[in-house]
Design a protein around this motif. Structure first.
Motif, PDB file in Angstrom:
ATOM      1  N   SER A  70      15.093  12.172  -3.162  1.00  0.00           N
ATOM      2  CA  SER A  70      14.273  11.985  -3.711  1.00  0.00           C
ATOM      3  C   SER A  70      13.668  10.719  -3.851  1.00  0.00           C
ATOM      4  N   GLY A  71      11.879  10.919  -3.157  1.00  0.00           N
ATOM      5  CA  GLY A  71      11.590   9.646  -3.571  1.00  0.00           C
ATOM      6  C   GLY A  71      10.373   9.663  -2.624  1.00  0.00           C
ATOM      7  N   VAL A  72      10.003   8.231  -2.611  1.00  0.00           N
ATOM      8  CA  VAL A  72       9.208   8.258  -1.193  1.00  0.00           C
ATOM      9  C   VAL A  72       8.886   7.797  -0.255  1.00  0.00           C
ATOM     10  N   TYR A  73       8.869   7.486   1.207  1.00  0.00           N
ATOM     11  CA  TYR A  73       9.159   7.042   2.170  1.00  0.00           C
ATOM     12  C   TYR A  73       8.405   6.406   2.582  1.00  0.00           C
ATOM     13  N   PHE A  74       7.718   5.669   3.426  1.00  0.00           N
ATOM     14  CA  PHE A  74       7.440   4.473   3.510  1.00  0.00           C
ATOM     15  C   PHE A  74       7.304   4.401   5.146  1.00  0.00           C
ATOM     16  N   CYS A  75       6.281   4.760   6.437  1.00  0.00           N
ATOM     17  CA  CYS A  75       6.254   4.181   7.385  1.00  0.00           C
ATOM     18  C   CYS A  75       5.522   2.072   7.043  1.00  0.00           C
ATOM     19  N   ALA A  76       6.225   1.881   8.192  1.00  0.00           N
ATOM     20  CA  ALA A  76       5.296   0.556   8.073  1.00  0.00           C
ATOM     21  C   ALA A  76       5.664   0.015   9.808  1.00  0.00           C
ATOM     22  N   VAL A  77       4.528  -0.995   9.628  1.00  0.00           N
ATOM     23  CA  VAL A  77       4.515  -0.977  11.322  1.00  0.00           C
ATOM     24  C   VAL A  77       4.146  -2.453  11.144  1.00  0.00           C
ATOM     25  N   VAL A  78       4.283  -3.169  12.429  1.00  0.00           N
ATOM     26  CA  VAL A  78       3.997  -4.914  12.510  1.00  0.00           C
ATOM     27  C   VAL A  78       3.194  -4.629  13.986  1.00  0.00           C
ATOM     28  N   ARG A  79       1.931  -4.876  14.035  1.00  0.00           N
ATOM     29  CA  ARG A  79       1.131  -4.775  15.030  1.00  0.00           C
ATOM     30  C   ARG A  79       0.980  -6.169  16.122  1.00  0.00           C
ATOM     31  N   ALA A  80       1.275  -5.792  17.379  1.00  0.00           N
ATOM     32  CA  ALA A  80       1.411  -6.793  17.978  1.00  0.00           C
ATOM     33  C   ALA A  80       0.625  -7.996  17.905  1.00  0.00           C
ATOM     34  N   ALA A  81       1.195  -9.470  18.056  1.00  0.00           N
ATOM     35  CA  ALA A  81       0.672 -10.584  18.451  1.00  0.00           C
ATOM     36  C   ALA A  81      -0.232 -10.335  16.589  1.00  0.00           C
ATOM     37  N   ALA A  82       0.438  -9.611  15.473  1.00  0.00           N
ATOM     38  CA  ALA A  82       0.511 -10.331  14.322  1.00  0.00           C
ATOM     39  C   ALA A  82       1.796 -10.667  13.141  1.00  0.00           C
ATOM     40  N   GLY A  83       2.833 -11.443  14.370  1.00  0.00           N
ATOM     41  CA  GLY A  83       4.161 -12.134  13.688  1.00  0.00           C
ATOM     42  C   GLY A  83       4.702 -10.308  12.703  1.00  0.00           C
ATOM     43  N   ASN A  84       4.966 -11.119  11.578  1.00  0.00           N
ATOM     44  CA  ASN A  84       6.017  -9.697  11.189  1.00  0.00           C
ATOM     45  C   ASN A  84       5.603  -9.097   9.931  1.00  0.00           C
ATOM     46  N   LYS A  85       4.105  -9.354  10.167  1.00  0.00           N
ATOM     47  CA  LYS A  85       3.431  -8.214   9.206  1.00  0.00           C
ATOM     48  C   LYS A  85       3.074  -7.665   9.199  1.00  0.00           C
ATOM     49  N   LEU A  86       4.114  -6.590   8.517  1.00  0.00           N
ATOM     50  CA  LEU A  86       4.161  -5.632   7.956  1.00  0.00           C
ATOM     51  C   LEU A  86       2.925  -4.721   7.486  1.00  0.00           C
ATOM     52  N   THR A  87       2.223  -3.604   7.803  1.00  0.00           N
ATOM     53  CA  THR A  87       1.459  -2.316   7.420  1.00  0.00           C
ATOM     54  C   THR A  87       1.623  -1.780   7.204  1.00  0.00           C
ATOM     55  N   PHE A  88       1.602  -1.022   5.694  1.00  0.00           N
ATOM     56  CA  PHE A  88       2.338   0.362   5.380  1.00  0.00           C
ATOM     57  C   PHE A  88       1.574   1.594   5.015  1.00  0.00           C
ATOM     58  N   GLY A  89       2.560   2.774   5.721  1.00  0.00           N
ATOM     59  CA  GLY A  89       0.869   3.657   5.293  1.00  0.00           C
ATOM     60  C   GLY A  89       1.204   4.316   4.033  1.00  0.00           C
ATOM     61  N   GLY A  90       1.070   5.529   4.059  1.00  0.00           N
ATOM     62  CA  GLY A  90       0.649   5.850   2.306  1.00  0.00           C
ATOM     63  C   GLY A  90       1.507   6.573   1.563  1.00  0.00           C
ATOM     64  N   GLY A  91       2.502   6.606   2.354  1.00  0.00           N
ATOM     65  CA  GLY A  91       3.896   7.309   1.859  1.00  0.00           C
ATOM     66  C   GLY A  91       3.339   8.684   1.870  1.00  0.00           C
ATOM     67  N   THR A  92       5.016   9.226   1.611  1.00  0.00           N
ATOM     68  CA  THR A  92       4.870  10.580   1.716  1.00  0.00           C
ATOM     69  C   THR A  92       6.255  10.370   0.495  1.00  0.00           C
ATOM     70  N   ARG A  93       5.656  11.955  -0.860  1.00  0.00           N
ATOM     71  CA  ARG A  93       6.503  11.563  -1.960  1.00  0.00           C
ATOM     72  C   ARG A  93       6.587  12.783  -1.804  1.00  0.00           C
ATOM     73  N   VAL A  94       8.482  12.413  -1.906  1.00  0.00           N
ATOM     74  CA  VAL A  94       8.846  13.726  -1.560  1.00  0.00           C
ATOM     75  C   VAL A  94      10.986  14.608  -2.375  1.00  0.00           C
ATOM     76  N   LEU A  95      10.135  15.421  -3.303  1.00  0.00           N
ATOM     77  CA  LEU A  95      11.166  15.570  -4.130  1.00  0.00           C
ATOM     78  C   LEU A  95      12.041  16.974  -3.827  1.00  0.00           C
ATOM     79  N   VAL A  96      13.018  16.754  -3.745  1.00  0.00           N
ATOM     80  CA  VAL A  96      13.896  17.808  -3.664  1.00  0.00           C
ATOM     81  C   VAL A  96      14.474  18.763  -5.112  1.00  0.00           C
ATOM     82  N   LYS A  97      14.835  19.650  -4.753  1.00  0.00           N
ATOM     83  CA  LYS A  97      14.553  20.856  -5.801  1.00  0.00           C
ATOM     84  C   LYS A  97      16.143  20.990  -5.977  1.00  0.00           C
ATOM     85  N   PRO A  98      17.109  20.870  -7.302  1.00  0.00           N
ATOM     86  CA  PRO A  98      18.233  21.569  -6.809  1.00  0.00           C
ATOM     87  C   PRO A  98      18.603  22.864  -6.586  1.00  0.00           C
TER      88      PRO A  98
END
Lengths: 117, 110
Positions: free
Chosen positions: B82-110
Motif C-alpha cells: 500500500s502507498g503511492v506509486y510514482f513514475c518520474a522521467v528525465v526528458r532528454a537534454a533536461a539534466g537530471n530534473k525529474l518530472t513526476f506523474g500524478g501517482g497511483t494510490r494503492v490500497l491492499v486490503k487483507p
C-alpha cells in the motif's frame, strides 16, 4: 544502495520565523541536488536545482528570496524557508543524482514535514 | 514541458491479487524511475528503467521507450505494498530534473 539523509524530519515553527532543512548524501558525492515540495495527496513539484559551488536554479513560480538554497559542499545542500507562513506548510523532499551503470539514478531523502503555526 | 500521466489514479486490491500500473509520457526520455512512497512520505526507488524489463521479487517493470510508456507489475500483492506509486522521467537534454506523474494510490486490503 546510495543514501540521502534529510534533517529534520519534522519541524514546527511560528509564522515569521525561518527554518533550515538539510540534505546530505552520505556515501557518495552529489554535484547536483534537487528540492521538491509535495502538498497532501498531490505529486512532487520541483522547486529548484542545487549545484555545488554555484547559485541554485529555481523553477518558474518559486520565490528564490523565500526559499534560499545553499549547496556548500558535494555532500550537503540546505533549504531555508524564510519568513515562513502557514501556506508554506508542506512536505519538502530532496534528491541527489548518483551515476550508476552508465546512467543516472536519483535517490531521495526521507523528507521533512514543515508546519507553520 | 513533458507530460507524465499515470493510471489508474486509485487502485484497491485484495491481498494476493496482481495488478498493473501504467505511466505514459509525452516526449523522449533519458531516464525513467518508479518510486513507492510509503505512508510516512519516504520515497523508495523501485526501478531505474529507461527501457527494457527488470524484475525485483514480486515487482517488475517494463518500459517501451519508442511508444512512450512504462508498466509496473505487482504480483501477489501484500498489505505492505500500500502507498503511492510514482513514475518520474528525465526528458532528454533536461539534466537530471525529474518530472513526476500524478501517482497511483494503492490500497491492499487483507
Amino acid at each position: 544502495g546510495a543514501v540521502v539523509s534529510q534533517h529534520p524530519s519534522r519541524v514546527i515553527c511560528k509564522s515569521g520565523t525561518s527554518v533550515k532543512i538539510e540534505c546530505r548524501s552520505l556515501d557518495f558525492q552529489a554535484t547536483t541536488m534537487f528540492w521538491y515540495r509535495q502538498f497532501p495527496k498531490q505529486s512532487l513539484m520541483l522547486m529548484a536545482t542545487s549545484n555545488e559551488g554555484s547559485k541554485a536554479t529555481y523553477e518558474q513560480g518559486v520565490e528564490k528570496d523565500k526559499f534560499l538554497i545553499n549547496h556548500a559542499s558535494l555532500t550537503l545542500s540546505t533549504l531555508t524557508v524564510t519568513s515562513a507562513h502557514p501556506e508554506d506548510s508542506s512536505f519538502y523532499i530532496c534528491s541527489a543524482s548518483h551515476r550508476e551503470h552508465g546512467g543516472n539514478t536519483i535517490y531521495f531523502g526521507e523528507g521533512s514535514w514543515l508546519t507553520v503555526v | 514541458g513533458i507530460q507524465v500521466e499515470q493510471s489508474p489514479p486509485d487502485l484497491i486490491l485484495q491481498e494476493g491479487a496482481n495488478s498493473t500500473l501504467r505511466c505514459n509520457f509525452s516526449d523522449s526520455v533519458n531516464n525513467l524511475q518508479w518510486f513507492h512512497q510509503n505512508p510516512w512520505g519516504q520515497l523508495i526507488n523501485l526501478f531505474y528503467i529507461p527501457s527494457g524489463t527488470k524484475q525485483n521479487g514480486r515487482l517488475s517493470a517494463t518500459t517501451v521507450a519508442t511508444e512512450r510508456y512504462s508498466l509496473l507489475y505487482i504480483s501477489s500483492s501484500q498489505t505492505t505494498d500500500s502507498g503511492v506509486y510514482f513514475c518520474a522521467v528525465v526528458r532528454a537534454a533536461a539534466g537530471n530534473k525529474l518530472t513526476f506523474g500524478g501517482g497511483t494510490r494503492v490500497l491492499v486490503k487483507p
